[in-house]
Write an enzyme that holds these catalytic residues in place. Structure first.
Site, PDB file in Angstrom:
ATOM      1  CB  CYS A  88      -0.969  -0.053   1.179  1.00  0.00           C
ATOM      2  SG  CYS A  88      -2.449   0.912   0.882  1.00  0.00           S
TER       3      CYS A  88
ATOM      4  CG  HIS B  38      -4.711  -3.786   3.117  1.00  0.00           C
ATOM      5  ND1 HIS B  38      -4.964  -2.747   2.252  1.00  0.00           N
ATOM      6  CD2 HIS B  38      -5.818  -3.922   3.868  1.00  0.00           C
ATOM      7  CE1 HIS B  38      -6.178  -2.273   2.494  1.00  0.00           C
ATOM      8  NE2 HIS B  38      -6.724  -2.966   3.463  1.00  0.00           N
TER       9      HIS B  38
END
Lengths: 258, 466
Positions: free
Chosen positions: A105, A211
């Site tokens: 991310c 994630h």
């Protein structure tokens, strides 16, 4: 240990360095580290976790795997500046030596060249040939599944293997001309919501928006990273009783409708 | 206008009747219809309340705090219009007002007591013109819906009416909202015997909202709540006027503490567990204080506060497939809602105060109201359960991922059962009796809690909420 060659003994310990674990942890990044730790422990592989925060330096030869997660905007800015100032050179040296660098991310964005937010530009370390722009459109949010790109590295039987996760990013990331993605989007948005690419990989440096966290949803990928970081063939890792892990992987895939 | 509104109220009420006939207690549906018919309906109806409105917002504890505040106001003889089933967006608030509206511009209630979703606070505050707003805490929660918590803090800072702010002094992000509001009333915990050795993993708001430097915490009580100061700009925890001292945790059932206000002090024995409920009680007491309720009524109200909908509720269930089955063993089921890391941590911390090994039913859903992203379970300290589980049944839409979390938290895989179907999971878990009449603890996410209650109501083992 700066020569990149490990003694055979050293292979019995995975040395992990978490970068800014108190700031870049917004998507339960601790889960990724925990999965690495437990899977090493269950196999009798040693596990050393060190952390490197704002203003701190690390020894490029002292770690096999670097982890950089995501953070709130302000924290990410702080870390970006610090990364350039105190860690970029060592991180490049470690990557050149073959250490695994995993950015998730915000961490993925910082491994690229830069991240443009309106008039502001956050510089990255440039380990991956990618650039990110904060788009005008909505954040790209949802369950995602990707198929890893074939032939990323000769001799690996990764082809066709699938990662599941959750993405939540405002940034749109584009790959440089010769930059390989980590995989192709089966379901979800991916790097920019339109190219069909997800993440990026160059050598042992990997960036991804997945994630959820990534490794608890894809225990096989954790093993693959461990083997890569230790420089052993994946097949040499002792098999574990992965019934629950496989069910969790399938559950995350179902959530992404794959 | 009054006549026209009367017709709209009747139409919206009709929708409420129809949706109840449809089987589900959709408490926000009639309110949504009303707002669709008249965008000023909330403002108009709230304007009829002789004592005005009080709003409560927070990441954690809204429903319980509002239930405690309601018990206090009732002791003081103040009648309420209250969205007590937790429907806390505009539709839920409008439904509560609709239910109380009476002919000839009347309303059945003196004070509006509304819990409000974090993202709806600014909008609803401009419509309700509240006398007081209680802001209790901001924790990491459902990032896919709420975004980063600093952004919520900024939205809250935009609320600038004439209301009195009631703020948690122990939450730096919340406390700072009172910086320029001299009338702000603060509450906080003052009991260092409960300070934690370090900050929880999921803690947020660790940096000064004013200058960005990391706070120094002199004591941490819960997540990032505690006594803090900024070493760079000098910002520090405001001295609270309402405090709790001498806190005594009594497992999953109760907690006692001494409540201090400007009017004096008194003992509180809460029939709810954990430090998080001390915070909820303090918040309710502070709100009551801000609205002029006496300490005596506050103490009496807290004394009789009960578990809110699905929060530490206790139900007796039978192990048979249907309730009341001949000879089926019966067992206590305690429902402890878990929906984000900080809330889950407090539930887990409270649960392990009970001695022995426990039977658990964990239910992880990923519906929109739960947050589609189930990452948060990895931020919660399930490690507290290692060595403390006899049997855990994992259910819900993401059951296997909860099982994975528990395995990596140190729960033995042989103790983990995965049963995605909630009805079967409940039946199996209730059947795991360890002979000691120990209760079964259910840890559901929000929509899982609703489904679990629905099952229990169908079996006649829990009462339906209005």
């Amino acid at each position: 240990m700066g020569d990149g060659v490990r003694s055979p003994d050293a292979k019995s310990t995975l040395r992990v360095c978490a970068l800014y674990p108190d700031l870049m942890n917004i998507y339960a990044d601790r889960g990724n580290l925990l999965v690495l730790e437990r899977r090493c422990a269950w196999r009798g592989i040693g596990f050393e976790l060190s952390s490197c925060g704002l203003g701190e330096h690390f020894d490029a030869g002292a770690h096999d795997l670097f982890y950089l997660g995501g953070g709130q905007d302000r924290d990410q800015r702080l870390c970006a500046e610090d990364l350039i100032e105190t860690k970029s050179a060592a991180l490049h040296a470690a990557a050149a030596r073959g250490a695994v660098v995993l950015g998730v991310c915000g961490g993925f964005q910082l491994l690229g060249h830069n991240y443009a937010l309106g008039n502001e530009q956050i510089e990255g370390v440039g380990l991956l040939d990618v650039a990110t722009v904060r788009g005008h459109g909505p954040r790209l949010i949802g369950n995602i599944a990707i198929e890893l790109s074939p032939g990323a590295s000769a001799g690996e039987e990764r082809e066709g293997r699938v990662l599941a996760g959750f993405e939540n990013h405002g940034g749109r990331t584009t790959l440089g001309e010769r930059q390989e993605p980590l995989g192709r989007v089966l379901r979800g948005h991916g790097n920019d919501g339109c190219s069909g690419y997800e993440g990026a990989r160059r050598g042992n440096t990997i960036g991804t928006y997945l994630h959820g966290p990534l490794l608890p949803k894809n225990a096989w990928f954790a093993d693959w990273l461990v083997a890569l970081a230790l420089g052993v063939p994946e097949g040499e890792l002792e098999p574990l009783d992965d019934g629950i892990e496989r069910e969790a992987h399938l559950s995350a895939l179902r959530a992404a409708r794959v | 206008m009054g006549g026209a509104l009367g017709v709209k109220l009747a139409i919206a009420r009709g929708v409420g009747v129809l949706s109840r006939l449809g089987g589900r207690g959709a408490t926000s549906a009639p309110g949504k219809v009303l707002i669709g018919l008249d965008s000023h309906a909330i403002e108009t109806l709230a304007g009829r309340l002789p004592r005005g409105s009080a709003l409560i917002s927070a990441t954690n504890g809204k429903t319980t705090t509002a239930a405690m505040a309601a018990a206090i106001f009732e002791q003081a003889g103040i009648t309420l219009v209250h969205n007590d089933a937790g429907a806390n967006m505009a539709g839920g608030v409008a439904s509560a007002l609709l239910g109380a509206a009476r002919a000839r511009k009347g309303i059945a209630g003196e004070l509006g007591l509304f819990e409000v979703d974090e993202l709806w606070l600014d909008l609803l505050a401009t419509q309700l013109h509240p006398r007081a707003i209680l802001l209790a805490n901001l924790f990491r929660d459902q990032l896919d819906r709420y975004g980063e918590l600093e952004a919520i803090g900024e939205r809250w800072a935009q609320v600038r009416g004439r209301e009195r702010l009631v703020l948690n002094a122990d939450d730096p992000l919340v406390a700072d909202l009172g910086r320029e509001r001299s009338s702000a009333l603060y509450y906080g915990v003052e009991d260092d015997s409960l300070a934690l050795p370090g900050m929880a993993h999921a803690a947020d708001a660790k940096h000064c909202r004013r200058c960005g430097a990391p706070y120094v915490f002199d004591a941490i009580y819960l997540g990032h709540l505690g006594r803090y100061h900024c070493p760079r700009c000098g910002q520090r925890r405001p001295a609270p006027a309402i405090t709790a001292t001498q806190i005594r945790l009594e497992g999953v059932r109760a907690v006692r503490f001494t409540l201090h206000t400007a009017d004096g002090e008194g003992e509180v024995a809460l029939a709810l567990p954990g430090l998080y409920n001390v915070y909820n009680a303090l918040a309710a007491a502070a709100l009551a204080n801000a609205l002029g309720v006496s300490l005596q009524h506050t103490l009496a109200g807290l004394q009789r506060a009960e578990a809110a909908f699905g929060r530490a509720e206790s139900v007796t269930v039978s192990a048979g497939e249907a309730s009341g089955e001949e000879g089926a063993p019966r067992r206590e089921l305690r429902i402890l809602l878990v929906k984000n890391p900080s809330g889950a941590n407090e539930v887990l911390r409270t649960l392990v105060l009970e001695p022995g090994k426990h039977d658990l039913l964990g239910v992880l859903n990923d519906n929109i109201a739960d947050g589609r992203d189930v990452s948060w379970i990895w931020d919660a300290d399930f490690e507290l359960l290692a060595g403390r589980i006899r049997r855990v049944t994992c259910s819900g839409t993401r059951a296997p991922e909860l099982a994975m979390r528990l395995k990596y938290a140190g729960v033995e895989p042989e103790q983990i059962r995965v049963q995605a179907d909630l009805r079967r999971a409940l039946w199996q878990a209730v059947g795991d009796r360890n002979g000691s009449h120990a209760p079964l603890y259910a840890l559901p996410t929000y929509t899982a809690m609703l489904s679990l209650r629905e099952l229990l109501v169908k079996r006649g083992e829990a009462h339906a909420w209005s």
